[in-house]
Write an enzyme that holds these catalytic residues in place. Structure first.
Site, PDB file in Angstrom:
ATOM      1  N   HIS A 101      10.531 -37.317  23.375  1.00 10.66           N
ATOM      2  CA  HIS A 101      10.391 -38.473  22.439  1.00 10.66           C
ATOM      3  C   HIS A 101      11.647 -39.025  22.258  1.00 10.66           C
ATOM      4  O   HIS A 101      12.702 -38.631  22.315  1.00 10.66           O
ATOM      5  CB  HIS A 101       9.859 -37.881  21.182  1.00 10.66           C
ATOM      6  CG  HIS A 101      10.292 -36.868  20.402  1.00 10.66           C
ATOM      7  ND1 HIS A 101      10.086 -35.704  20.824  1.00 10.66           N
ATOM      8  CD2 HIS A 101      11.112 -36.594  19.407  1.00 10.66           C
ATOM      9  CE1 HIS A 101      10.828 -34.782  20.294  1.00 10.66           C
ATOM     10  NE2 HIS A 101      11.522 -35.226  19.172  1.00 10.66           N
ATOM     11  N   HIS A 103      13.406 -41.301  18.995  1.00  8.57           N
ATOM     12  CA  HIS A 103      13.287 -41.811  17.768  1.00  8.57           C
ATOM     13  C   HIS A 103      13.871 -43.282  17.813  1.00  8.57           C
ATOM     14  O   HIS A 103      15.020 -43.654  18.145  1.00  8.57           O
ATOM     15  CB  HIS A 103      14.157 -41.138  16.735  1.00  8.57           C
ATOM     16  CG  HIS A 103      13.924 -39.491  16.675  1.00  8.57           C
ATOM     17  ND1 HIS A 103      13.021 -39.090  15.553  1.00  8.57           N
ATOM     18  CD2 HIS A 103      14.151 -38.442  17.457  1.00  8.57           C
ATOM     19  CE1 HIS A 103      13.116 -37.792  15.783  1.00  8.57           C
ATOM     20  NE2 HIS A 103      13.591 -37.495  16.850  1.00  8.57           N
TER      21      HIS A 103
HETATM   22  P1  5GP Z   1      13.135 -33.681  16.984  1.00  7.94           P
HETATM   23  O1  5GP Z   1      13.706 -32.775  16.063  1.00  7.94           O
HETATM   24  O2  5GP Z   1      12.063 -32.750  18.166  1.00  7.94           O
HETATM   25  O3  5GP Z   1      13.842 -34.771  17.975  1.00  7.94           O
HETATM   26  O4  5GP Z   1      11.793 -34.735  16.281  1.00  7.94           O
HETATM   27  C1  5GP Z   1      10.558 -34.469  16.130  1.00  7.94           C
HETATM   28  C2  5GP Z   1      10.269 -35.264  15.064  1.00  7.94           C
HETATM   29  O5  5GP Z   1       8.743 -35.188  15.021  1.00  7.94           O
HETATM   30  C3  5GP Z   1      10.611 -35.093  13.543  1.00  7.94           C
HETATM   31  O6  5GP Z   1      11.333 -36.103  13.260  1.00  7.94           O
HETATM   32  C4  5GP Z   1       9.337 -34.849  12.810  1.00  7.94           C
HETATM   33  O7  5GP Z   1       9.476 -35.496  11.663  1.00  7.94           O
HETATM   34  C5  5GP Z   1       8.394 -35.425  13.700  1.00  7.94           C
HETATM   35  N1  5GP Z   1       7.048 -34.668  13.534  1.00  7.94           N
HETATM   36  C6  5GP Z   1       6.716 -33.510  13.766  1.00  7.94           C
HETATM   37  N2  5GP Z   1       5.351 -33.300  13.781  1.00  7.94           N
HETATM   38  C7  5GP Z   1       4.728 -34.388  13.596  1.00  7.94           C
HETATM   39  C8  5GP Z   1       3.263 -34.843  13.570  1.00  7.94           C
HETATM   40  O8  5GP Z   1       2.431 -34.180  13.581  1.00  7.94           O
HETATM   41  N3  5GP Z   1       3.080 -36.144  13.321  1.00  7.94           N
HETATM   42  C9  5GP Z   1       4.225 -37.210  13.260  1.00  7.94           C
HETATM   43  N4  5GP Z   1       3.736 -38.221  13.039  1.00  7.94           N
HETATM   44  N5  5GP Z   1       5.370 -36.601  13.452  1.00  7.94           N
HETATM   45  C10 5GP Z   1       5.882 -35.511  13.598  1.00  7.94           C
END
Ligand code: 5GP
Ligand code: ZN
Length: 140
Positions: A101, A103
């Protein structure tokens, strides 16, 4: 390709609801549930790839085009002063959901949200080692 234990695969497929801002045959864009700021959105491929290193190159290009367009729209709509495009790969790099993903995070002057890194110093030794390596073995 899909991973049954992956929450983003379920969001991509529409099985778990999400505040979707955009969708096409390859990607879904939706709001992060734990936003750094208003408008913090995530871009995910509909197929499961754990991280950028596993993402096919043609999807890398498409993801960046969506990120660029989304950054502009979010900045204009929210009145943000800037936008971060962030992609974490691997637990050590802060990744917590192991489905690739991007951001897209609107930023305001002095919002104090996060320092991406604490600047160190580029030493001659490290610089020379890396430049030599990439001269010997070109990236593309
Ligand atoms: P990472 O830390 O892997 O770069 O980012 C994961 C992101 O996914 C986090 O910012 C977290 O808030 C978001 N996230 C995790 N679970 C969910 C979910 O079920 N729905 C949504 N909309 N965001 C999620
Ligand atoms: Zn997945």
């Amino acid at each position: 390709m899909r991973n049954e234990n992956c929450i983003f695969c379920k969001i991509a497929a529409g099985e778990i609801p999400s505040a979707t801002l955009y969708e096409d045959e390859d990607f879904r864009v939706f709001l992060d549930l734990g936003p750094a700021n208003d408008g913090h959105a995530l871009i995910i491929p509909k197929e499961h790839y754990a991280n950028l290193l596993e993402l096919p190159e043609e999807l890398c290009g498409k993801a960046m085009v969506i990120a660029k367009k989304l950054a502009k729209r979010l900045k204009d709509f929210t009145g943000a002063d800037g936008v971060n495009i962030v992609n974490n790969n691997g637990e050590a790099a802060g990744q917590s959901v192991f489905h690739f993903h991007v951001h897209v995070i609107p930023r305001w002057k002095n919002d104090g949200k996060f320092p991406l890194w604490i600047p160190g110093e580029l030493t001659d030794e490290v610089r020379d080692k890396l430049v030599e390596e990439f001269k010997k073995n070109p990236l593309v």
